[in-house]
Design an enzyme around this catalytic site. Structure first.
Site, mmCIF file in Angstrom:
data_model
loop_
_atom_site.group_PDB
_atom_site.id
_atom_site.type_symbol
_atom_site.label_atom_id
_atom_site.label_comp_id
_atom_site.label_asym_id
_atom_site.label_seq_id
_atom_site.Cartn_x
_atom_site.Cartn_y
_atom_site.Cartn_z
ATOM 1 C CB CYS A 1 -1.002 -0.015 1.150
ATOM 2 S SG CYS A 1 -0.347 -0.523 2.734
ATOM 3 C CB CYS B 1 3.181 1.487 5.341
ATOM 4 S SG CYS B 1 1.597 0.622 5.447
#
Lengths: 115, 209
Positions: free
Chosen positions: B116, B118
């Protein structure tokens, strides 16, 4: 090996997108900062978790990654989680969105409640 | 943009807000109003959260790095538990597990989130667009040298490159190698050499002018 679309490590991909000759960045618009703030506040208050955000984004599928911006995906995922946790209903949101859209054609105008 | 859309105060709207309203922006406004009306949050709370986010920048991470360069005991604590060591300097790390990875003469570290986006946002602020791109996430784990070259960073073939994949609960920050010729500099001057990209691993700390 089966993996879901968001698990991108090792997938073939192009050169990094450039802006002005450097890997692309942008200044965050106010609405994007608000989405980020709402995400942090709602998870801090326990209405959902970061994992809930990710689940909603991953379930959107690969098309969403190409057609929606980063914070488009975030607001959609925050909305899904808030509806699921019963903070508001989809029909409440839909009605309010209709009101907001009637206020004016730009974000600035539509942000003015009661206009 | 032409300034023909004036706010009630007679001032033009910010350029950001001057574009046609999108569906998702409309949703953000509607959601925010509902949450405030229902007492879930307040306008002031949202503004304070944005202010806190705006206040975070790579200068925060740079302070941590410069302290590690100057203070061997702090460096040890940072490598042992980066969350705790960063809190010593007053930074709010939240519940995240933060791991500091140190560049040496032989090893260069790079961070990514392949799943994703992060990012050590509590020490670096919001992440740049490219960090969240398919191109960076897909490629940096299999061809890091080529990706680093796109940032203008070419490392010797003898340098080992380690790519660290973050998760929602566990994030990395790179401690860049201290540049040569900085022996006489104090911590503040050193911090000014520490760039955001050097703490992601897509750059090096600057050399003193």
């Amino acid at each position: 090996m089966n993996k879901r679309w968001h698990d991108m490590g090792g997938d073939p991909a192009d050169a990094l997108p450039l802006r002005d000759g450097r890997p692309a960045e942008h200044d965050f618009a106010l609405w994007e900062k608000r989405v980020d703030a709402l995400m942090v506040l709602m998870t801090t208050k326990g209405h959902f978790t970061v994992d809930g955000l990710r689940r909603a984004i991953e379930d959107m599928g690969p098309e969403a990654f190409e057609t929606m911006s980063y914070y488009d995906r975030w607001i959609a995922a925050v909305n899904q989680n808030l509806v699921e946790s019963g903070v508001y209903t989809l029909s409440e949101l839909g009605q309010r969105m209709e009101q907001v859209a009637r206020r004016g054609p730009t974000y600035g105008q539509a942000s003015l409640a009661g206009a | 943009m032409p300034h023909d859309h004036l706010s009630p105060s007679g001032h033009p709207y910010r350029a950001d807000n001057d574009m046609p309203l999108t569906y998702w922006q409309c949703m953000e406004i509607a959601m925010r109003e509902l949450l405030i009306e229902k007492g879930v949050t307040t306008t002031a709370e949202i503004a304070a959260q944005i202010d806190a986010m705006d206040a975070r920048s790579p200068a925060d991470g740079a302070r941590v790095v410069a302290r590690a360069w100057c203070d061997p005991a702090f460096r040890q604590r940072l490598l042992a538990d980066a969350s705790a060591a960063s809190r010593e300097l007053g930074f709010d790390i939240g519940a995240l597990r933060l791991i500091a990875v140190e560049n040496t003469q032989d090893v260069h570290n790079v961070i990514v989130c392949t799943l994703c986006s992060c990012y050590p946002r509590n020490l670096l602020g919001l992440s740049p667009d490219w960090y969240k791109s398919r191109e960076y996430r897909s490629r940096v784990v299999v061809e890091p040298r080529r990706v680093l070259a796109e940032f203008g960073l070419t490392l010797p073939d003898t340098t080992t490159i380690r790519v660290h994949d973050s998760t929602a609960d566990m994030r990395y920050i790179v401690i860049p190698a201290r540049p040569a010729g900085t022996e006489g500099l104090d911590e503040t001057a050193l911090a000014a050499l520490v760039t955001r990209d050097s703490m992601i691993g897509t750059g090096l700390a600057r050399s003193p002018a």
